[in-house]
Scaffold this active site. Structure first.
Site, PDB file in Angstrom:
ATOM      1  N   CYS A 196       0.729  -1.222   0.000  1.00  0.00           N
ATOM      2  CA  CYS A 196      -0.101  -0.112  -0.099  1.00  0.00           C
ATOM      3  C   CYS A 196       0.902   1.177  -0.039  1.00  0.00           C
ATOM      4  CB  CYS A 196      -0.867   0.033   1.229  1.00  0.00           C
ATOM      5  SG  CYS A 196      -2.587   1.065   0.735  1.00  0.00           S
TER       6      CYS A 196
ATOM      7  N   HIS B  74      -3.290  -5.251   1.514  1.00  0.00           N
ATOM      8  CA  HIS B  74      -2.667  -5.523   2.933  1.00  0.00           C
ATOM      9  C   HIS B  74      -2.809  -7.243   3.126  1.00  0.00           C
ATOM     10  CE1 HIS B  74      -1.922  -1.407   4.494  1.00  0.00           C
ATOM     11  NE2 HIS B  74      -3.050  -1.035   3.811  1.00  0.00           N
TER      12      HIS B  74
ATOM     13  N   GLU C 258      -0.984  -8.579   5.097  1.00  0.00           N
ATOM     14  CA  GLU C 258      -0.643  -8.695   6.667  1.00  0.00           C
ATOM     15  C   GLU C 258      -2.120  -8.412   7.466  1.00  0.00           C
ATOM     16  OE1 GLU C 258      -0.218  -6.094   4.781  1.00  0.00           O
ATOM     17  OE2 GLU C 258      -0.342  -4.398   6.149  1.00  0.00           O
TER      18      GLU C 258
HETATM   19  N1  GLN Z   1      -3.888   6.207   0.975  1.00  0.00           N
HETATM   20  C1  GLN Z   1      -2.651   5.995   1.388  1.00  0.00           C
HETATM   21  C2  GLN Z   1      -1.442   6.706   0.710  1.00  0.00           C
HETATM   22  O1  GLN Z   1      -1.800   7.295  -0.376  1.00  0.00           O
HETATM   23  C3  GLN Z   1      -2.037   4.500   1.508  1.00  0.00           C
HETATM   24  C4  GLN Z   1      -2.993   3.624   2.314  1.00  0.00           C
HETATM   25  C5  GLN Z   1      -2.647   2.368   3.064  1.00  0.00           C
HETATM   26  O2  GLN Z   1      -1.304   2.248   3.162  1.00  0.00           O
HETATM   27  N2  GLN Z   1      -3.274   1.649   3.512  1.00  0.00           N
HETATM   28  O3  GLN Z   1      -0.351   6.986   1.140  1.00  0.00           O
END
Ligand code: GLN
Length: 217
Positions: free
Chosen positions: A88, A188, A190
């Site tokens: 992410c 994710h 995890e």
């Molecule tokens: N929306 C976050 C970003 O752009 C990432 C979201 C996440 O890591 N769950 O940094």
């Protein structure tokens, strides 16, 4: 007995504890990274067999990486072939180009190791967060994944292997990619009970560790 893998988990912000727990369940030894361990080019990070960059908030994490002088050492480890796994916000930090949900290019600190352009918060407000299951090539036919304000890869170079796509507002776009030893997931793993994505990363780390004398670190 095989020596356990030693994995560093970036712990400046975000979902690092869940990564730690999952990696430990998979048999790895884990150390949280908050600062460089020394002042060398690798910042002491060369002790690890792989490093995980967790989810969180990519601008905050990028700023903290800069402030704590971790950006260059991490980039150097990645350049030398150490396996890196970003989920992410961690994926966003790995990418060469970052754009906002409207497609406009953003300037935020990152590692630029993955030849891809990533769009932040790509799934829109209505489906801000969701959990789903899909095939990830080389991992499993039914990987479980949680998406939280997740990014997608909007374009990537020919060296980038797309391992999974998910339907978004603009059709199926890559959400799991690999370029050499750099692995990224928009979701994710995890936060599920499904350890197979982490096991896949640890397999990359094991292969790298076994060939390590030739890698120059
Ligand atoms: N929306 C976050 C970003 O752009 C990432 C979201 C996440 O890591 N769950 O940094």
């Amino acid at each position: 007995m095989v020596e356990p893998l030693h994995i560093g988990v970036l712990a400046l912000q975000g979902a690092f504890r869940e990564h730690r727990l999952m990696l430990e369940r998979c048999g790895a030894e884990v150390t949280e990274i908050r600062r460089p361990f020394d002042t060398s080019a690798f910042g002491g990070l060369e002790r690890f067999d792989g490093i995980v960059l967790p989810g969180g908030e990519s601008t905050t994490m990028g700023r903290l990486l800069t402030d704590w002088h971790l950006l260059e050492p991490l980039r150097e480890c990645g350049r030398r072939g150490m396996p890196l796994f970003g989920t992410c916000a961690g994926l966003i930090l790995l990418c060469r180009e970052v754009e906002g949900p409207d497609g406009r290019l953003l300037t935020q600190p990152g590692l630029g190791l993955l030849d891809a352009r990533v769009r932040r918060n790509a799934f829109g407000r209505q489906i801000d967060s969701f959990e789903t299951e899909f095939p990830v090539r080389g991992v499993a036919e039914n990987c479980r994944a949680v998406f939280i304000r997740a990014p997608v890869i909007v374009s990537c170079g020919t060296d980038v292997d797309v391992l999974a796509r998910v339907d978004g507002p603009e059709g199926p776009l890559p959400v799991a990619v690999r370029q050499g030893n750099v692995l990224g997931a928009a979701f994710h793993p995890e936060l599920t009970q499904d350890e197979r994505f982490h096991a896949f990363f640890l397999d990359m780390c094991r292969k790298w560790k076994d060939n390590r004398p030739a890698m120059g670190i």
